[in-house]
Design a protein around this motif. Structure first.
Motif, PDB file in Angstrom:
ATOM      1  N   ILE A  55       0.836  -1.132   0.050  1.00  0.00           N
ATOM      2  CA  ILE A  55       0.070  -0.054  -0.092  1.00  0.00           C
ATOM      3  C   ILE A  55       1.025   1.241  -0.046  1.00  0.00           C
ATOM      4  O   ILE A  55       0.585   2.273  -0.511  1.00  0.00           O
ATOM      5  CB  ILE A  55      -1.154  -0.101   1.180  1.00  0.00           C
ATOM      6  CG1 ILE A  55      -2.167   0.690   0.805  1.00  0.00           C
ATOM      7  CG2 ILE A  55      -0.516   0.258   2.443  1.00  0.00           C
ATOM      8  CD1 ILE A  55      -3.577  -0.020   0.154  1.00  0.00           C
ATOM      9  N   GLN A  56       2.155   1.032   0.695  1.00  0.00           N
ATOM     10  CA  GLN A  56       2.957   2.166   0.837  1.00  0.00           C
ATOM     11  C   GLN A  56       3.441   2.798  -0.751  1.00  0.00           C
ATOM     12  O   GLN A  56       3.690   3.702  -0.993  1.00  0.00           O
ATOM     13  CB  GLN A  56       3.927   2.118   1.697  1.00  0.00           C
ATOM     14  CG  GLN A  56       3.369   2.430   3.208  1.00  0.00           C
ATOM     15  CD  GLN A  56       4.200   2.279   4.407  1.00  0.00           C
ATOM     16  OE1 GLN A  56       5.320   1.242   4.228  1.00  0.00           O
ATOM     17  NE2 GLN A  56       4.074   2.836   5.502  1.00  0.00           N
ATOM     18  N   MET A  57       3.651   1.547  -1.412  1.00  0.00           N
ATOM     19  CA  MET A  57       4.217   1.517  -2.887  1.00  0.00           C
ATOM     20  C   MET A  57       3.176   2.286  -3.875  1.00  0.00           C
ATOM     21  O   MET A  57       3.548   3.221  -4.565  1.00  0.00           O
ATOM     22  CB  MET A  57       4.537   0.159  -3.580  1.00  0.00           C
ATOM     23  CG  MET A  57       5.190   0.259  -4.753  1.00  0.00           C
ATOM     24  SD  MET A  57       4.935  -1.302  -5.576  1.00  0.00           S
ATOM     25  CE  MET A  57       3.188  -1.747  -5.853  1.00  0.00           C
ATOM     26  N   PHE A  58       1.743   1.785  -3.654  1.00  0.00           N
ATOM     27  CA  PHE A  58       0.860   2.581  -4.243  1.00  0.00           C
ATOM     28  C   PHE A  58       0.736   3.949  -3.881  1.00  0.00           C
ATOM     29  O   PHE A  58       0.416   4.778  -4.700  1.00  0.00           O
ATOM     30  CB  PHE A  58      -0.656   1.944  -4.003  1.00  0.00           C
ATOM     31  CG  PHE A  58      -0.768   0.526  -4.393  1.00  0.00           C
ATOM     32  CD1 PHE A  58      -0.167   0.070  -5.383  1.00  0.00           C
ATOM     33  CD2 PHE A  58      -1.498  -0.357  -3.700  1.00  0.00           C
ATOM     34  CE1 PHE A  58      -0.471  -1.281  -5.910  1.00  0.00           C
ATOM     35  CE2 PHE A  58      -1.916  -1.601  -4.282  1.00  0.00           C
ATOM     36  CZ  PHE A  58      -1.268  -2.229  -5.263  1.00  0.00           C
ATOM     37  N   TYR A 108      -8.581   7.364  -5.563  1.00  0.00           N
ATOM     38  CA  TYR A 108      -7.418   6.254  -5.280  1.00  0.00           C
ATOM     39  C   TYR A 108      -6.709   6.478  -4.146  1.00  0.00           C
ATOM     40  O   TYR A 108      -6.503   5.529  -3.265  1.00  0.00           O
ATOM     41  CB  TYR A 108      -6.683   5.928  -6.582  1.00  0.00           C
ATOM     42  CG  TYR A 108      -7.532   5.645  -7.768  1.00  0.00           C
ATOM     43  CD1 TYR A 108      -8.961   5.400  -7.715  1.00  0.00           C
ATOM     44  CD2 TYR A 108      -6.800   5.688  -9.092  1.00  0.00           C
ATOM     45  CE1 TYR A 108      -9.654   5.157  -9.030  1.00  0.00           C
ATOM     46  CE2 TYR A 108      -7.608   5.462 -10.218  1.00  0.00           C
ATOM     47  CZ  TYR A 108      -8.881   5.356 -10.186  1.00  0.00           C
ATOM     48  OH  TYR A 108      -9.576   4.764 -11.282  1.00  0.00           O
ATOM     49  N   TYR A 109      -6.338   7.849  -4.175  1.00  0.00           N
ATOM     50  CA  TYR A 109      -5.149   8.044  -3.022  1.00  0.00           C
ATOM     51  C   TYR A 109      -5.948   7.801  -1.554  1.00  0.00           C
ATOM     52  O   TYR A 109      -5.138   7.241  -0.689  1.00  0.00           O
ATOM     53  CB  TYR A 109      -4.607   9.255  -3.244  1.00  0.00           C
ATOM     54  CG  TYR A 109      -3.594   9.832  -2.329  1.00  0.00           C
ATOM     55  CD1 TYR A 109      -2.386   9.290  -2.368  1.00  0.00           C
ATOM     56  CD2 TYR A 109      -3.628  10.608  -1.162  1.00  0.00           C
ATOM     57  CE1 TYR A 109      -1.089   9.733  -1.521  1.00  0.00           C
ATOM     58  CE2 TYR A 109      -2.901  10.770  -0.306  1.00  0.00           C
ATOM     59  CZ  TYR A 109      -1.534  10.338  -0.514  1.00  0.00           C
ATOM     60  OH  TYR A 109      -0.464  10.564   0.501  1.00  0.00           O
ATOM     61  N   LEU A 110      -7.039   8.667  -1.579  1.00  0.00           N
ATOM     62  CA  LEU A 110      -7.806   8.544   0.040  1.00  0.00           C
ATOM     63  C   LEU A 110      -8.187   6.871   0.287  1.00  0.00           C
ATOM     64  O   LEU A 110      -7.732   6.750   1.333  1.00  0.00           O
ATOM     65  CB  LEU A 110      -9.159   8.960  -0.382  1.00  0.00           C
ATOM     66  CG  LEU A 110      -9.023  10.649  -0.606  1.00  0.00           C
ATOM     67  CD1 LEU A 110     -10.498  11.142  -0.840  1.00  0.00           C
ATOM     68  CD2 LEU A 110      -8.380  11.363   0.517  1.00  0.00           C
ATOM     69  N   THR A 111      -8.301   6.109  -0.641  1.00  0.00           N
ATOM     70  CA  THR A 111      -8.480   4.536  -0.336  1.00  0.00           C
ATOM     71  C   THR A 111      -7.235   4.251   0.350  1.00  0.00           C
ATOM     72  O   THR A 111      -6.968   3.359   1.223  1.00  0.00           O
ATOM     73  CB  THR A 111      -9.057   3.916  -1.328  1.00  0.00           C
ATOM     74  OG1 THR A 111      -8.431   3.713  -2.472  1.00  0.00           O
ATOM     75  CG2 THR A 111     -10.451   4.411  -1.708  1.00  0.00           C
ATOM     76  N   GLU A 141      -3.360   2.459   4.619  1.00  0.00           N
ATOM     77  CA  GLU A 141      -2.294   2.585   5.252  1.00  0.00           C
ATOM     78  C   GLU A 141      -2.287   2.710   6.727  1.00  0.00           C
ATOM     79  O   GLU A 141      -1.630   2.153   7.552  1.00  0.00           O
ATOM     80  CB  GLU A 141      -1.510   3.693   4.646  1.00  0.00           C
ATOM     81  CG  GLU A 141      -0.227   3.945   5.543  1.00  0.00           C
ATOM     82  CD  GLU A 141       0.665   5.175   4.923  1.00  0.00           C
ATOM     83  OE1 GLU A 141       1.969   5.269   4.732  1.00  0.00           O
ATOM     84  OE2 GLU A 141       0.106   6.027   4.527  1.00  0.00           O
ATOM     85  N   HIS A 142      -3.356   3.423   7.152  1.00  0.00           N
ATOM     86  CA  HIS A 142      -3.677   3.697   8.424  1.00  0.00           C
ATOM     87  C   HIS A 142      -4.281   2.274   9.087  1.00  0.00           C
ATOM     88  O   HIS A 142      -3.810   1.948  10.164  1.00  0.00           O
ATOM     89  CB  HIS A 142      -4.597   4.726   8.693  1.00  0.00           C
ATOM     90  CG  HIS A 142      -4.223   6.157   8.642  1.00  0.00           C
ATOM     91  ND1 HIS A 142      -3.349   6.902   9.182  1.00  0.00           N
ATOM     92  CD2 HIS A 142      -4.432   6.943   7.601  1.00  0.00           C
ATOM     93  CE1 HIS A 142      -3.275   7.933   8.994  1.00  0.00           C
ATOM     94  NE2 HIS A 142      -3.652   8.066   7.729  1.00  0.00           N
TER      95      HIS A 142
END
Length: 186
Positions: free
Chosen positions: A133-136, A153-156, A161-162
């Motif tokens: 997820i950090q790569m995304f 997409y970034y919000l998801t 990540e959280h």
């Protein structure tokens, strides 16, 4: 009240971004969505057939490939409107199922070492998920404002990540508590 077929909206949403084959839809789901919603081919192809029948998508033969015919699906204006209406509806209750929590809830039935091993497996799995997820996230950050979809997409991804960080924090705390229990038993 009948259960809503969310598969319809996932497929419409993916096709709203680009035309795809059924196989490509499954690949996008596996890479982009499976962190928060899982679907199998058994749900995708019947739903695609339904969407074609309802004229929410169109099915076209794909450009020449060897082997069986490849079909590409594209969203129609009617499909886009159905998707838009669904996105505007209030969200339903989030459902969570964690088998690890069930097994830990009844964890006194097995040795503490078994529970520690289970938590270690959970931690390893979610460490890998966090890395992905950090790569995304790092891939999206430079293009965040080039297309409106990227922000969403970034919000998801940010949510993921959280969530994965919370899983790892819980795993550390749980291991510490169980470790203390093992020390006291010795």
């Amino acid at each position: 009240m009948p259960k809503e077929n969310t598969t319809v909206y996932i497929i419409l949403g993916l096709l709203n971004h680009e035309d795809l084959s059924g196989y490509d839809i499954k690949k996008r789901i596996d890479v982009m969505i499976s962190g928060f919603w899982e679907l199998g081919y058994g749900q995708i192809y019947p739903t695609l057939a339904k969407l074609v029948t309802e004229e929410l998508v169109v099915k076209q033969k794909g450009a020449g490939s060897k082997g069986p015919d490849k079909y590409i699906y594209a969203i129609t204006d009617k499909g886009r409107e159905v998707l838009r209406e669904w996105v505007q509806l209030p969200g339903q209750k989030e459902y969570t199922k964690y088998e690890i929590m069930l097994k830990l809830f009844f964890g006194s039935l097995v040795p503490d070492e078994s529970n520690l091993a289970r938590i270690d497996e959970f931690k390893e799995r979610h460490t890998q998920s966090l890395q992905m997820i950090q790569m995304f996230k790092s891939n999206l950050e430079p293009i965040l404002h080039t297309e409106k979809d990227h922000l969403y997409y970034y919000l998801t991804v940010l949510f993921g990540e959280h969530l994965y960080k919370a899983y790892l924090n819980w795993a550390e705390e749980a291991k510490e508590l169980l470790g203390r229990e093992l020390e006291e038993d010795e």
